[in-house]
Structures are given as C-alpha cells and as structure tokens.
Design a protein around this motif. Structure first.
Motif, PDB file in Angstrom:
ATOM      1  N   PHE A 127      28.459 -11.071   6.998  1.00 24.62           N
ATOM      2  CA  PHE A 127      29.680 -10.267   7.031  1.00 24.62           C
ATOM      3  C   PHE A 127      30.790 -10.946   7.829  1.00 24.62           C
ATOM      4  CE2 PHE A 127      26.822  -6.978   5.484  1.00 24.62           C
ATOM      5  CZ  PHE A 127      27.638  -6.334   4.557  1.00 24.62           C
ATOM      6  N   GLN A 128      30.447 -11.750   8.801  1.00 20.49           N
ATOM      7  CA  GLN A 128      31.467 -12.535   9.505  1.00 20.49           C
ATOM      8  C   GLN A 128      32.190 -13.460   8.536  1.00 20.49           C
ATOM      9  OE1 GLN A 128      29.517 -14.567  12.758  1.00 20.49           O
ATOM     10  NE2 GLN A 128      28.906 -12.654  13.744  1.00 20.49           N
ATOM     11  N   ASP A 129      31.430 -14.072   7.634  1.00 19.36           N
ATOM     12  CA  ASP A 129      32.041 -14.977   6.653  1.00 19.36           C
ATOM     13  C   ASP A 129      32.871 -14.207   5.627  1.00 19.36           C
ATOM     14  OD1 ASP A 129      31.041 -17.152   7.930  1.00 19.36           O
ATOM     15  OD2 ASP A 129      29.573 -17.693   6.395  1.00 19.36           O
ATOM     16  N   LEU A 130      32.398 -13.037   5.207  1.00 18.49           N
ATOM     17  CA  LEU A 130      33.166 -12.231   4.258  1.00 18.49           C
ATOM     18  C   LEU A 130      34.470 -11.744   4.892  1.00 18.49           C
ATOM     19  CD1 LEU A 130      33.252 -10.963   1.409  1.00 18.49           C
ATOM     20  CD2 LEU A 130      32.114  -8.949   2.392  1.00 18.49           C
ATOM     21  N   PRO A 190       0.782  -1.237   0.000  1.00 19.42           N
ATOM     22  CA  PRO A 190       0.000   0.000   0.000  1.00 19.42           C
ATOM     23  C   PRO A 190       0.812   1.284   0.000  1.00 19.42           C
ATOM     24  CG  PRO A 190      -0.121  -1.098   2.140  1.00 19.42           C
ATOM     25  CD  PRO A 190       0.534  -2.048   1.210  1.00 19.42           C
ATOM     26  N   ALA A 191       2.108   1.228   0.364  1.00 19.97           N
ATOM     27  CA  ALA A 191       2.890   2.469   0.389  1.00 19.97           C
ATOM     28  C   ALA A 191       4.377   2.176   0.274  1.00 19.97           C
ATOM     29  CB  ALA A 191       2.621   3.232   1.683  1.00 19.97           C
ATOM     30  N   GLU A 192       5.065   2.994  -0.513  1.00 17.26           N
ATOM     31  CA  GLU A 192       6.532   2.986  -0.522  1.00 17.26           C
ATOM     32  C   GLU A 192       6.983   4.035   0.488  1.00 17.26           C
ATOM     33  OE1 GLU A 192      10.234   4.316  -3.435  1.00 17.26           O
ATOM     34  OE2 GLU A 192       8.371   3.619  -4.362  1.00 17.26           O
ATOM     35  N   TYR A 193       7.954   3.701   1.333  1.00 18.13           N
ATOM     36  CA  TYR A 193       8.351   4.690   2.346  1.00 18.13           C
ATOM     37  C   TYR A 193       9.829   5.067   2.297  1.00 18.13           C
ATOM     38  CZ  TYR A 193       9.911   0.771   5.390  1.00 18.13           C
ATOM     39  OH  TYR A 193      10.535  -0.335   5.928  1.00 18.13           O
ATOM     40  N   TYR A 194      10.638   4.361   1.511  1.00 20.41           N
ATOM     41  CA  TYR A 194      11.987   4.847   1.227  1.00 20.41           C
ATOM     42  C   TYR A 194      12.552   4.064   0.050  1.00 20.41           C
ATOM     43  CZ  TYR A 194      14.637   0.905   3.378  1.00 20.41           C
ATOM     44  OH  TYR A 194      15.185  -0.318   3.681  1.00 20.41           O
ATOM     45  N   ALA A 195      13.655   4.560  -0.476  1.00 19.73           N
ATOM     46  CA  ALA A 195      14.310   3.891  -1.597  1.00 19.73           C
ATOM     47  C   ALA A 195      15.817   3.951  -1.400  1.00 19.73           C
ATOM     48  CB  ALA A 195      13.925   4.556  -2.915  1.00 19.73           C
ATOM     49  N   SER A 196      16.483   2.862  -1.763  1.00 17.23           N
ATOM     50  CA  SER A 196      17.939   2.805  -1.657  1.00 17.23           C
ATOM     51  C   SER A 196      18.455   1.745  -2.619  1.00 17.23           C
ATOM     52  CB  SER A 196      18.365   2.476  -0.225  1.00 17.23           C
ATOM     53  OG  SER A 196      19.771   2.527  -0.093  1.00 17.23           O
ATOM     54  N   PRO A 197      19.571   2.012  -3.292  1.00 19.35           N
ATOM     55  CA  PRO A 197      20.062   1.057  -4.289  1.00 19.35           C
ATOM     56  C   PRO A 197      20.799  -0.127  -3.677  1.00 19.35           C
ATOM     57  CG  PRO A 197      21.472   2.987  -4.205  1.00 19.35           C
ATOM     58  CD  PRO A 197      20.305   3.278  -3.317  1.00 19.35           C
ATOM     59  N   ALA A 198      20.889  -1.199  -4.461  1.00 12.00           N
ATOM     60  CA  ALA A 198      21.637  -2.387  -4.077  1.00 12.00           C
ATOM     61  C   ALA A 198      23.090  -2.224  -4.508  1.00 12.00           C
ATOM     62  CB  ALA A 198      21.034  -3.619  -4.746  1.00 12.00           C
ATOM     63  N   VAL A 199      24.019  -2.635  -3.630  1.00  5.45           N
ATOM     64  CA  VAL A 199      25.444  -2.474  -3.923  1.00  5.45           C
ATOM     65  C   VAL A 199      26.214  -3.748  -3.602  1.00  5.45           C
ATOM     66  CG1 VAL A 199      25.450   0.019  -3.541  1.00  5.45           C
ATOM     67  CG2 VAL A 199      25.884  -1.528  -1.616  1.00  5.45           C
ATOM     68  N   ILE A 200      27.443  -3.806  -4.089  1.00  2.00           N
ATOM     69  CA  ILE A 200      28.346  -4.930  -3.844  1.00  2.00           C
ATOM     70  C   ILE A 200      29.330  -4.545  -2.750  1.00  2.00           C
ATOM     71  CG2 ILE A 200      30.053  -6.481  -4.865  1.00  2.00           C
ATOM     72  CD1 ILE A 200      28.925  -5.549  -7.639  1.00  2.00           C
ATOM     73  N   VAL A 201      29.457  -5.407  -1.763  1.00  2.00           N
ATOM     74  CA  VAL A 201      30.455  -5.219  -0.709  1.00  2.00           C
ATOM     75  C   VAL A 201      31.453  -6.365  -0.783  1.00  2.00           C
ATOM     76  CG1 VAL A 201      30.858  -5.000   1.778  1.00  2.00           C
ATOM     77  CG2 VAL A 201      28.767  -4.067   0.769  1.00  2.00           C
ATOM     78  N   VAL A 202      32.742  -6.038  -0.699  1.00  2.00           N
ATOM     79  CA  VAL A 202      33.787  -7.056  -0.720  1.00  2.00           C
ATOM     80  C   VAL A 202      34.701  -6.855   0.478  1.00  2.00           C
ATOM     81  CG1 VAL A 202      33.753  -7.308  -3.231  1.00  2.00           C
ATOM     82  CG2 VAL A 202      35.275  -5.617  -2.184  1.00  2.00           C
ATOM     83  N   ASN A 203      35.553  -7.841   0.721  1.00  2.00           N
ATOM     84  CA  ASN A 203      36.583  -7.699   1.736  1.00  2.00           C
ATOM     85  C   ASN A 203      37.510  -6.555   1.337  1.00  2.00           C
ATOM     86  OD1 ASN A 203      39.342  -8.382   3.022  1.00  2.00           O
ATOM     87  ND2 ASN A 203      37.951  -9.798   4.056  1.00  2.00           N
ATOM     88  N   ALA A 204      37.918  -5.748   2.294  1.00  2.00           N
ATOM     89  CA  ALA A 204      38.726  -4.565   1.999  1.00  2.00           C
ATOM     90  C   ALA A 204      40.024  -4.909   1.274  1.00  2.00           C
ATOM     91  CB  ALA A 204      39.030  -3.813   3.289  1.00  2.00           C
TER      92      ALA A 204
END
Length: 273
Positions: A188-191, A113-127
């Motif tokens: 994230f522990q596994d990454l 019934p409602a959209e309340y925010y938007a944010s894109p999907a991203v890739i995170v890797v080990n530093a």
C-alpha cells in the motif's frame, strides 16, 4: 516359519509406527503444553502488531481460542508468507490459523481440516485513480499482490481453489503483471505513490481493504468482488488425528458462538458462518 514371523513382525512395526505418526502433532503439543501457530505480522485486522508491539487481531484471537480448548499455551511465529505457504515445516509449527485460502498447489502439501471464515477478493486503487474500474482494465497493468498468494495466482490466471475446483473464475483481461510483496504495508505504500508509478492496483481481502481504507483515505475499492475466498485452518499432511481434533475444536467454537464474537469484535459482522 521364520519368513511368516518376519512378515508379522514387520506388519506390527509398520502399524505401530503409523499409529505414533498419526498422533505425533497432538502428542508434541501436549508434551510441550504449547500450540505453535504461524501467521502474518502485518495483515490487519487479522494479525498485526498493536501499540504494545504485541501480535493482535482476528487470527490471534481464534488461535488463542483453539489453544484454550486444547488446554495449552499459545506461541505465535511470523516467518515470511512464502515460508509458511511452502509447507514442509518439519515440526516447527503445529498449525496455520493465518487466513490461508486453499488452492490445488497448497493441497499437495497441506490438509485443510476446517474453514473458519470467508471473504471475497477485491481491487483497491489509489483514491485519485480513474483508469481501473474493474479487472477488465488490468491488461498491461502492475498489480500488487501478496507473495505466493491466491491473488498472485489470479493475476497469473492459474487460480484453483481447493474444494471448489468447478467454480468458474473470470479473467476479463489479457495479460497483467503480478508484483509480489511480503507485507501489505509495503504494497500500500507503493500504491500511495500514485497510479502507474510502482503499482496500478492491489488485490486483497475485502475485510483487509475496508480496514485499510478506514484509516487511510488515499485508497478506494473499485469494481465488483472477483471471487469468493474460503479461509481455512491448514496443517501439514500426514497426521489425521490432529486434523480430526482441529475440526472438532473449530466446530465447537462455531457452535458455542466464540467465532461469532471474535468476528464481531474485529470485523463488525459475522464472517464465520
């Protein structure tokens, strides 16, 4: 005369039942004086256990604002995401203000019934990783994703975003292995163990990724955003009165600046417009 009378009575009963069902959720909420919202226990900054071991975050504040508008108390439930996303709640939960992205599969079970925010999907890797610079490097890699999430659908190349079915989604890789997790903490522990050990990368929300990296330098974002994610309030199908009420309440919270304040508190910017 008996046959028409029977039809008339059946029609009256059918309409009466439909009317009762249409407002069943709101009736239950008012009778119990309680709104039951389902969300994730470990998805900072949207929902997480704070230092007092209490649920806190963006989604918690939005749910509290909705409950306040309805004049009822808020109760939070945290089943597994698979249970939440499967639907068929049978009255256990009233609503999911829980950072759900609409999809074609979820649209068969839920209304949005409602959209309340938007944010894109991203890739995170080990530093320390230099092998994955974009999704084009996913082939043959193990990608950590939330179980039953849109990220899992992306890696499996079958993501369809409800309401944006014509949006082109690019899959610049051959085959990758989606590795589903119940919580981001374990993902994230596994990454953190290093690239190629248990995971090569993680897909998640941009805001979640930034929050994680701020507190843990073992990770970094790489490449461009993959696709835009609307995040919606979700309800079980079959209660249009409840959907209409939620749409009204969320519109009021946007108009009076409540959602903006919540977003600026947790995100540092307004992702609700």
């Amino acid at each position: 005369m008996k046959f028409p009378t029977f039809l008339s009575l059946s029609l009256i009963l059918t309409l009466a039942s439909a009317s009762v069902f249409a407002g069943a959720t709101l009736d239950r909420i008012n009778q119990k004086h309680q709104l039951v919202n389902v969300l994730m226990e470990s998805y900072p900054p949207f929902s997480f256990l704070n230092d007092q071991n209490q649920l806190d975050g963006f989604d918690v504040d939005v749910a509290n604002a909705v409950a306040s508008k309805l004049g009822v108390e808020l109760k939070l439930e945290t089943p597994s995401w698979e249970v939440t996303a499967a639907g068929h709640w049978q009255g256990r939960y009233d609503v999911c203000i829980c950072s759900m992205t609409p999809s074609a599969a979820r649209g068969q079970v839920f209304n949005f019934p409602a959209e309340y925010y938007a944010s894109p999907a991203v890739i995170v890797v080990n530093a320390k990783d230099s092998a994955i610079k974009s999704a084009a490097d996913f082939s043959g890699k193990k990608i950590g994703v939330g179980s039953a999430s849109t990220y899992e659908a992306y890696v499996n190349k079958d993501l369809v975003i409800e309401g944006a079915e014509n949006t082109h989604i690019d899959y610049p890789f051959d085959q990758a292995q989606a590795v589903p997790y119940e919580t981001d903490d374990v993902t994230f522990q596994d990454l953190a163990l290093g690239s190629g050990k248990r995971l090569d990368a993680v897909l998640t929300n941009l805001v979640v990724a930034k929050e994680r990296i701020t507190h843990d330098p073992r990770f970094k974002i790489t490449g461009n955003v993959l696709y835009a994610e609307p995040n919606v309030v979700a309800t079980e199908k079959g209660d249009p009165e409840w959907d209409a009420k939620l749409a009204q309440v969320l519109a009021e919270l946007k108009k009076d600046g409540t959602l903006t304040k919540i977003s600026e508190k947790w995100i540092g910017s307004d992702i609700t417009q």
